[in-house]
Scaffold this motif. Structure first.
Motif, mmCIF file in Angstrom:
data_model
loop_
_atom_site.group_PDB
_atom_site.id
_atom_site.type_symbol
_atom_site.label_atom_id
_atom_site.label_comp_id
_atom_site.label_asym_id
_atom_site.label_seq_id
_atom_site.Cartn_x
_atom_site.Cartn_y
_atom_site.Cartn_z
ATOM 1 N N VAL A 73 35.657 47.597 39.710
ATOM 2 C CA VAL A 73 35.718 46.646 38.805
ATOM 3 C C VAL A 73 34.715 45.653 38.922
ATOM 4 N N LYS A 74 33.940 45.238 38.136
ATOM 5 C CA LYS A 74 33.044 44.251 38.293
ATOM 6 C C LYS A 74 33.480 42.678 37.993
ATOM 7 N N ILE A 75 33.903 42.138 39.091
ATOM 8 C CA ILE A 75 34.322 40.912 39.299
ATOM 9 C C ILE A 75 33.896 39.828 38.353
ATOM 10 N N ALA A 76 32.290 39.897 37.904
ATOM 11 C CA ALA A 76 31.924 38.851 37.032
ATOM 12 C C ALA A 76 32.473 39.021 35.557
ATOM 13 N N SER A 77 33.012 40.179 35.143
ATOM 14 C CA SER A 77 33.642 40.180 33.742
ATOM 15 C C SER A 77 34.845 39.747 33.736
ATOM 16 N N VAL A 78 35.618 39.142 34.740
ATOM 17 C CA VAL A 78 36.763 38.296 34.471
ATOM 18 C C VAL A 78 36.811 37.347 32.939
ATOM 19 N N ASP A 79 37.858 37.472 32.515
ATOM 20 C CA ASP A 79 38.089 36.832 31.086
ATOM 21 C C ASP A 79 39.488 36.410 30.862
ATOM 22 N N THR A 80 39.787 35.045 30.870
ATOM 23 C CA THR A 80 40.931 34.586 30.906
ATOM 24 C C THR A 80 41.025 33.831 29.521
ATOM 25 N N GLY A 81 40.017 33.935 28.623
ATOM 26 C CA GLY A 81 39.641 33.111 27.287
ATOM 27 C C GLY A 81 39.500 31.702 27.473
ATOM 28 N N ILE A 82 39.150 31.221 28.722
ATOM 29 C CA ILE A 82 38.602 29.809 28.968
ATOM 30 C C ILE A 82 37.178 29.821 30.083
ATOM 31 N N ALA A 83 36.329 29.493 29.419
ATOM 32 C CA ALA A 83 34.861 29.961 29.984
ATOM 33 C C ALA A 83 34.900 28.956 31.260
ATOM 34 N N ASP A 84 35.457 27.833 31.285
ATOM 35 C CA ASP A 84 35.201 27.036 32.610
ATOM 36 C C ASP A 84 36.180 27.613 33.722
ATOM 37 N N ARG A 85 37.421 28.122 33.139
ATOM 38 C CA ARG A 85 38.298 28.642 34.133
ATOM 39 C C ARG A 85 37.555 29.907 34.784
ATOM 40 N N ASP A 86 36.847 30.688 33.800
ATOM 41 C CA ASP A 86 36.368 31.940 34.437
ATOM 42 C C ASP A 86 35.408 31.720 35.295
ATOM 43 N N GLY A 87 34.472 30.698 35.073
ATOM 44 C CA GLY A 87 33.540 30.155 36.097
ATOM 45 C C GLY A 87 33.995 29.872 37.289
ATOM 46 N N HIS A 88 35.182 29.167 37.293
ATOM 47 C CA HIS A 88 35.759 28.755 38.521
ATOM 48 C C HIS A 88 36.200 30.065 39.283
ATOM 49 N N LEU A 89 36.734 31.199 38.691
ATOM 50 C CA LEU A 89 37.229 32.190 39.157
ATOM 51 C C LEU A 89 36.309 33.123 39.890
ATOM 52 N N ASN A 112 52.663 31.271 32.587
ATOM 53 C CA ASN A 112 51.702 32.102 32.913
ATOM 54 C C ASN A 112 50.228 32.338 32.547
ATOM 55 N N VAL A 113 49.379 32.575 33.192
ATOM 56 C CA VAL A 113 48.006 32.774 32.718
ATOM 57 C C VAL A 113 47.527 34.309 32.871
ATOM 58 N N ARG A 114 47.104 34.577 31.753
ATOM 59 C CA ARG A 114 46.898 36.122 31.555
ATOM 60 C C ARG A 114 45.358 36.471 31.614
ATOM 61 N N GLY A 115 44.819 37.404 32.317
ATOM 62 C CA GLY A 115 43.428 37.722 32.126
ATOM 63 C C GLY A 115 43.125 39.083 32.293
ATOM 64 N N SER A 116 42.000 39.488 32.059
ATOM 65 C CA SER A 116 41.505 40.946 32.370
ATOM 66 C C SER A 116 40.054 41.037 32.994
ATOM 67 N N ALA A 152 36.695 53.230 29.261
ATOM 68 C CA ALA A 152 36.559 51.672 29.625
ATOM 69 C C ALA A 152 37.050 51.150 28.092
ATOM 70 N N SER A 153 36.380 51.586 26.885
ATOM 71 C CA SER A 153 36.624 50.922 25.806
ATOM 72 C C SER A 153 38.006 51.137 25.218
ATOM 73 N N HIS A 154 38.819 52.001 25.727
ATOM 74 C CA HIS A 154 40.153 52.089 25.458
ATOM 75 C C HIS A 154 41.135 51.956 26.620
ATOM 76 N N SER A 155 40.768 51.142 27.586
ATOM 77 C CA SER A 155 41.591 50.974 28.760
ATOM 78 C C SER A 155 41.432 49.273 29.136
ATOM 79 N N SER A 156 42.284 49.064 29.811
ATOM 80 C CA SER A 156 42.301 47.621 30.149
ATOM 81 C C SER A 156 43.005 47.506 31.651
ATOM 82 N N ILE A 157 42.453 46.486 32.369
ATOM 83 C CA ILE A 157 42.832 45.990 33.823
ATOM 84 C C ILE A 157 42.943 44.927 33.990
ATOM 85 N N GLY A 158 44.229 44.446 34.146
ATOM 86 C CA GLY A 158 44.494 42.729 33.788
ATOM 87 C C GLY A 158 45.529 42.241 34.929
#
Length: 202
Positions: free
Chosen positions: A79-95, A51-55, A35-41
């Motif tokens: 995949v743990k859904i709570a680990s979603v990261d788009t770079g914006i905390a409020d948006r991640d909380g909404h997701l 476009n908005v990108r996240g992982s 996982a430390s050298h992989s990404s799921i986005g």
């Protein structure tokens, strides 16, 4: 480096057969995704203009590779859904909220393969079942084999890069908002991306 090479066994009849590439046959075995050298986005259209990108930072999975017969290869990813990261905390909380993933009720997104096939050369397709919010639907991921190597710690690694497109509404992710100028805030179509490095198990 494809999984198979074609060679004519009989020059008179020019009948081609499939010979196994010994180098790829040697890759057969069980692997754990690093996982430390992989990404799921993912990439999704926002407000019809960009476009908005996240992982998902927290994920784990395993592969079984059969270099002699790719159709016998398998994959499993959690995949743990709570680990979603788009770079914006409020948006991640909404997701994470009930408007989208409802991560508290449905903490995992999973993929379990049911079929694998070679498309030609280093290109493959793995088909399976993707589960989001307890909705399970088929998904096919197109992959390209990036190669294999032994790292400085002696780990045997393989790499794959792939993508797939889904309609999020098929998994119950239907939240949206209408724009005054027409259209909607979030597109239904989502592109999933996979950059996978996996380590062979002893």
């Amino acid at each position: 480096m494809g999984l198979f090479t074609r060679r004519a066994q009989d020059t008179t009849t020019a009948v081609a057969t499939l010979d196994v590439d010994p180098a790829l046959a040697a890759l057969t075995g069980d692997y754990v995704i690093d996982a430390s050298h992989s990404s799921i986005g993912f990439t999704v259209r926002h407000a019809m203009v960009t476009n908005v990108r996240g992982s998902f930072a927290d994920h784990e999975g395993s592969l079984h590779l059969d270099g002699s017969d790719p159709s016998r290869s398998t994959a499993s990813i959690d995949v743990k859904i709570a680990s979603v990261d788009t770079g914006i905390a409020d948006r991640d909380g909404h997701l994470r909220s009930g408007d989208f993933f409802d991560a508290e009720t449905f903490p995992l997104m999973t993929f379990r393969s049911t079929e694998a096939q070679q498309l030609g050369g280093d290109k493959y397709r793995i088909t399976g079942e993707l589960t989001i919010k307890d909705v399970t639907r088929p998904l096919s991921i197109d992959l390209e084999f990036g190669g294999s190597a032994t790292d400085v710690y002696g780990n045997e690694r393989v790499g794959f890069e792939g993508s797939a497109e889904i309609l999020r509404s098929d998994w119950g992710l239907t939240w949206n908002a209408a724009l005054e100028t027409g259209g909607v805030m979030v597109s239904d179509k989502v592109k999933l991306t996979f950059d996978i490095s996996a380590i062979k198990q002893a």
